[in-house]
Design a protein around this motif. Structure first.
Motif, PDB file in Angstrom:
ATOM      1  N   GLU A  55       0.835  -1.217   0.000  1.00 31.87           N
ATOM      2  CA  GLU A  55       0.000   0.000   0.000  1.00 31.87           C
ATOM      3  C   GLU A  55       0.866   1.263   0.000  1.00 31.87           C
ATOM      4  OE1 GLU A  55       0.358  -2.035   2.502  1.00 31.87           O
ATOM      5  OE2 GLU A  55       0.721  -0.899   4.331  1.00 31.87           O
ATOM      6  N   SER A  56       2.140   1.112   0.305  1.00 26.41           N
ATOM      7  CA  SER A  56       3.022   2.291   0.332  1.00 26.41           C
ATOM      8  C   SER A  56       3.543   2.659  -1.057  1.00 26.41           C
ATOM      9  CB  SER A  56       4.219   2.018   1.256  1.00 26.41           C
ATOM     10  OG  SER A  56       5.111   1.085   0.650  1.00 26.41           O
ATOM     11  N   TRP A  57       3.421   1.773  -2.033  1.00 31.54           N
ATOM     12  CA  TRP A  57       4.104   1.962  -3.313  1.00 31.54           C
ATOM     13  C   TRP A  57       3.723   3.268  -4.016  1.00 31.54           C
ATOM     14  CZ3 TRP A  57       3.932  -3.560  -6.018  1.00 31.54           C
ATOM     15  CH2 TRP A  57       4.717  -4.444  -5.274  1.00 31.54           C
ATOM     16  N   ASN A  58       2.427   3.562  -4.049  1.00 32.39           N
ATOM     17  CA  ASN A  58       1.969   4.757  -4.771  1.00 32.39           C
ATOM     18  C   ASN A  58       1.939   5.950  -3.812  1.00 32.39           C
ATOM     19  OD1 ASN A  58       0.733   6.722  -6.231  1.00 32.39           O
ATOM     20  ND2 ASN A  58      -1.038   5.470  -6.866  1.00 32.39           N
ATOM     21  N   ALA A  59       2.936   6.822  -3.938  1.00 32.51           N
ATOM     22  CA  ALA A  59       3.057   7.962  -3.013  1.00 32.51           C
ATOM     23  C   ALA A  59       1.830   8.872  -3.083  1.00 32.51           C
ATOM     24  CB  ALA A  59       4.318   8.749  -3.339  1.00 32.51           C
ATOM     25  N   LYS A  60       1.175   8.914  -4.256  1.00 34.25           N
ATOM     26  CA  LYS A  60       0.041   9.844  -4.424  1.00 34.25           C
ATOM     27  C   LYS A  60      -1.154   9.457  -3.551  1.00 34.25           C
ATOM     28  CE  LYS A  60       1.195  11.192  -9.099  1.00 34.25           C
ATOM     29  NZ  LYS A  60       1.179  10.591 -10.411  1.00 34.25           N
ATOM     30  N   ARG A  61      -1.176   8.221  -3.073  1.00 30.21           N
ATOM     31  CA  ARG A  61      -2.307   7.765  -2.245  1.00 30.21           C
ATOM     32  C   ARG A  61      -2.198   8.237  -0.794  1.00 30.21           C
ATOM     33  NH1 ARG A  61      -3.101   1.497  -2.568  1.00 30.21           N
ATOM     34  NH2 ARG A  61      -4.468   2.093  -0.867  1.00 30.21           N
ATOM     35  N   HIS A  62      -1.080   8.872  -0.451  1.00 27.96           N
ATOM     36  CA  HIS A  62      -0.846   9.166   0.966  1.00 27.96           C
ATOM     37  C   HIS A  62      -0.752  10.673   1.216  1.00 27.96           C
ATOM     38  CE1 HIS A  62      -0.380   4.913   1.510  1.00 27.96           C
ATOM     39  NE2 HIS A  62       0.437   4.907   0.463  1.00 27.96           N
ATOM     40  N   PRO A  63      -1.503  11.166   2.209  1.00 29.15           N
ATOM     41  CA  PRO A  63      -1.494  12.605   2.502  1.00 29.15           C
ATOM     42  C   PRO A  63      -0.125  13.079   2.991  1.00 29.15           C
ATOM     43  CG  PRO A  63      -2.747  11.390   4.161  1.00 29.15           C
ATOM     44  CD  PRO A  63      -2.372  10.399   3.109  1.00 29.15           C
ATOM     45  N   HIS A  64       0.171  14.333   2.683  1.00 28.31           N
ATOM     46  CA  HIS A  64       1.457  14.901   3.097  1.00 28.31           C
ATOM     47  C   HIS A  64       1.387  15.425   4.529  1.00 28.31           C
ATOM     48  CE1 HIS A  64       3.958  15.342  -0.722  1.00 28.31           C
ATOM     49  NE2 HIS A  64       2.941  14.559  -1.034  1.00 28.31           N
ATOM     50  N   GLN A  65       2.517  15.310   5.223  1.00 32.01           N
ATOM     51  CA  GLN A  65       2.673  15.961   6.533  1.00 32.01           C
ATOM     52  C   GLN A  65       3.957  16.774   6.499  1.00 32.01           C
ATOM     53  OE1 GLN A  65       2.200  13.599  10.133  1.00 32.01           O
ATOM     54  NE2 GLN A  65       0.791  12.201   9.111  1.00 32.01           N
ATOM     55  N   SER A  66       3.949  17.877   7.247  1.00 33.46           N
ATOM     56  CA  SER A  66       5.124  18.756   7.232  1.00 33.46           C
ATOM     57  C   SER A  66       6.231  18.191   8.127  1.00 33.46           C
ATOM     58  CB  SER A  66       4.743  20.158   7.719  1.00 33.46           C
ATOM     59  OG  SER A  66       4.505  20.121   9.105  1.00 33.46           O
ATOM     60  N   VAL A  67       7.437  18.642   7.843  1.00 36.80           N
ATOM     61  CA  VAL A  67       8.601  18.277   8.658  1.00 36.80           C
ATOM     62  C   VAL A  67       8.349  18.631  10.120  1.00 36.80           C
ATOM     63  CG1 VAL A  67      10.948  19.079   9.125  1.00 36.80           C
ATOM     64  CG2 VAL A  67      10.301  18.383   6.819  1.00 36.80           C
ATOM     65  N   ASP A  68       7.769  19.795  10.335  1.00 34.85           N
ATOM     66  CA  ASP A  68       7.510  20.252  11.699  1.00 34.85           C
ATOM     67  C   ASP A  68       6.545  19.310  12.423  1.00 34.85           C
ATOM     68  OD1 ASP A  68       7.778  22.106  13.813  1.00 34.85           O
ATOM     69  OD2 ASP A  68       5.773  22.840  13.348  1.00 34.85           O
ATOM     70  N   THR A  69       5.447  18.940  11.760  1.00 35.93           N
ATOM     71  CA  THR A  69       4.460  18.023  12.358  1.00 35.93           C
ATOM     72  C   THR A  69       5.108  16.684  12.695  1.00 35.93           C
ATOM     73  OG1 THR A  69       2.702  19.061  11.111  1.00 35.93           O
ATOM     74  CG2 THR A  69       2.250  16.854  11.937  1.00 35.93           C
ATOM     75  N   LEU A  70       5.894  16.162  11.763  1.00 38.57           N
ATOM     76  CA  LEU A  70       6.523  14.850  11.967  1.00 38.57           C
ATOM     77  C   LEU A  70       7.538  14.889  13.104  1.00 38.57           C
ATOM     78  CD1 LEU A  70       7.015  14.018   8.191  1.00 38.57           C
ATOM     79  CD2 LEU A  70       5.519  12.777   9.773  1.00 38.57           C
ATOM     80  N   ALA A  71       8.328  15.938  13.137  1.00 39.60           N
ATOM     81  CA  ALA A  71       9.365  16.041  14.171  1.00 39.60           C
ATOM     82  C   ALA A  71       8.733  16.202  15.553  1.00 39.60           C
ATOM     83  CB  ALA A  71      10.307  17.201  13.860  1.00 39.60           C
ATOM     84  N   GLN A  72       7.668  16.994  15.636  1.00 41.43           N
ATOM     85  CA  GLN A  72       6.999  17.190  16.934  1.00 41.43           C
ATOM     86  C   GLN A  72       6.370  15.883  17.418  1.00 41.43           C
ATOM     87  OE1 GLN A  72       7.279  19.690  18.901  1.00 41.43           O
ATOM     88  NE2 GLN A  72       8.352  21.015  17.440  1.00 41.43           N
ATOM     89  N   ALA A  73       5.759  15.133  16.492  1.00 42.80           N
ATOM     90  CA  ALA A  73       5.142  13.851  16.865  1.00 42.80           C
ATOM     91  C   ALA A  73       6.202  12.871  17.366  1.00 42.80           C
ATOM     92  CB  ALA A  73       4.406  13.265  15.665  1.00 42.80           C
ATOM     93  N   ALA A  74       7.349  12.855  16.697  1.00 42.45           N
ATOM     94  CA  ALA A  74       8.436  11.970  17.112  1.00 42.45           C
ATOM     95  C   ALA A  74       8.935  12.356  18.502  1.00 42.45           C
ATOM     96  CB  ALA A  74       9.574  12.031  16.099  1.00 42.45           C
ATOM     97  N   LYS A  75       9.119  13.637  18.722  1.00 42.86           N
ATOM     98  CA  LYS A  75       9.613  14.118  20.020  1.00 42.86           C
ATOM     99  C   LYS A  75       8.634  13.760  21.139  1.00 42.86           C
ATOM    100  CE  LYS A  75      12.513  16.556  22.532  1.00 42.86           C
ATOM    101  NZ  LYS A  75      13.869  16.039  22.776  1.00 42.86           N
ATOM    102  N   MET A  76       7.332  13.969  20.879  1.00 41.29           N
ATOM    103  CA  MET A  76       6.294  13.688  21.885  1.00 41.29           C
ATOM    104  C   MET A  76       6.284  12.212  22.298  1.00 41.29           C
ATOM    105  SD  MET A  76       4.303  16.220  22.828  1.00 41.29           S
ATOM    106  CE  MET A  76       2.701  15.527  23.192  1.00 41.29           C
ATOM    107  N   ALA A  77       6.601  11.325  21.353  1.00 42.60           N
ATOM    108  CA  ALA A  77       6.570   9.883  21.648  1.00 42.60           C
ATOM    109  C   ALA A  77       7.701   9.472  22.600  1.00 42.60           C
ATOM    110  CB  ALA A  77       6.668   9.085  20.344  1.00 42.60           C
ATOM    111  N   ASN A  78       8.741  10.295  22.670  1.00 42.85           N
ATOM    112  CA  ASN A  78       9.893  10.032  23.546  1.00 42.85           C
ATOM    113  C   ASN A  78      10.514   8.648  23.311  1.00 42.85           C
ATOM    114  OD1 ASN A  78      11.762  10.667  25.530  1.00 42.85           O
ATOM    115  ND2 ASN A  78      10.525   9.750  27.163  1.00 42.85           N
TER     116      ASN A  78
END
Ligand code: SF4
Length: 210
Positions: A55-78
């Motif tokens: 399901e990952s093969w077609n990049a167009k099927r997946h919504p974009h997230q910003s670098v900031d959103t991704l980094a904050q989510a990673a940090k929050m998970a600790n």
């Protein structure tokens, strides 16, 4: 007198197609069992027939997230580590994402088939070459561990060819293809005869977690 203005580019606004992000443990290789936040990027043109992430093969099927959103989510998970995976993550320029993750003090790992030019700044690189698309030459200087998924004898041959291109310090793993019945016996026998190789198992599948 002319005045020149330097325009700074805000990398935190860069976006990537995201299949999913989740907090689990690293299931494979040298970091098995370690708390890990996964960022799974969309897009792959390697097309392994046994792929468990089709399901990952077609990049167009997946919504974009910003670098900031991704980094904050990673940090929050600790987590102990952040793993950028896919899909094939090197289809994207990983400099903006890894720069932001590292700014937040996170340890950043990559899982890649190496089939596209290298980008990003990583603490650990897992190189998992596939016979369906040749690795790009830029990968070989960055590899910390080699992990070859084995479904048949040809995969063992490819493993040796790829290992010969890497530094002797690179840790070398063979991992049985989960749904191929005799893959475990194949790698077990091979490792007994070739002690420079180790076995990696997909621990998360035994635990029945992502
Ligand atoms: S490289 Fe990975 S994501 Fe791409 S087809 Fe192969 S197993 Fe699937």
């Amino acid at each position: 007198m002319l005045t020149y203005f330097m325009k700074t580019v805000d990398l935190t606004n860069c976006t990537y197609p995201i299949v999913e992000t989740f907090h689990s443990v690293q299931g494979e290789g040298a970091w098995t069992g370690v708390s890990a936040f996964f960022i799974r990027l969309g897009g792959c043109d390697v097309y392994c027939p046994w792929c468990d992430q089709k399901e990952s093969w077609n990049a167009k099927r997946h919504p974009h997230q910003s670098v900031d959103t991704l980094a904050q989510a990673a940090k929050m998970a600790n987590p102990a580590i952040v793993i950028i995976t896919g899909g094939e993550p090197l289809m994207h320029d990983l400099d903006p994402l890894t720069t932001e993750l590292k700014k937040l003090g996170l340890q950043v790992h990559l899982e890649t088939s190496g089939s596209h030019p290298f980008s990003g700044n990583f603490d650990w690189v897992t190189f998992s070459p596939k016979p369906y698309k040749k690795p790009h030459d830029s990968i070989y200087n960055y590899v910390n561990e080699l992990k070859v998924v084995v479904a048949n004898e040809e995969d063992l041959h490819m493993a040796e060819v790829q290992a010969a291109k890497l530094s002797l310090t690179v840790i070398k793993y063979l991992q049985p293809e989960w749904n191929t019945p005799n893959s475990k016996e194949l790698i077990f026998d091979f490792v007994l005869k070739h002690p420079q190789w180790r076995i990696s198992l997909q621990t998360h599948k035994f635990l029945n977690v992502r």
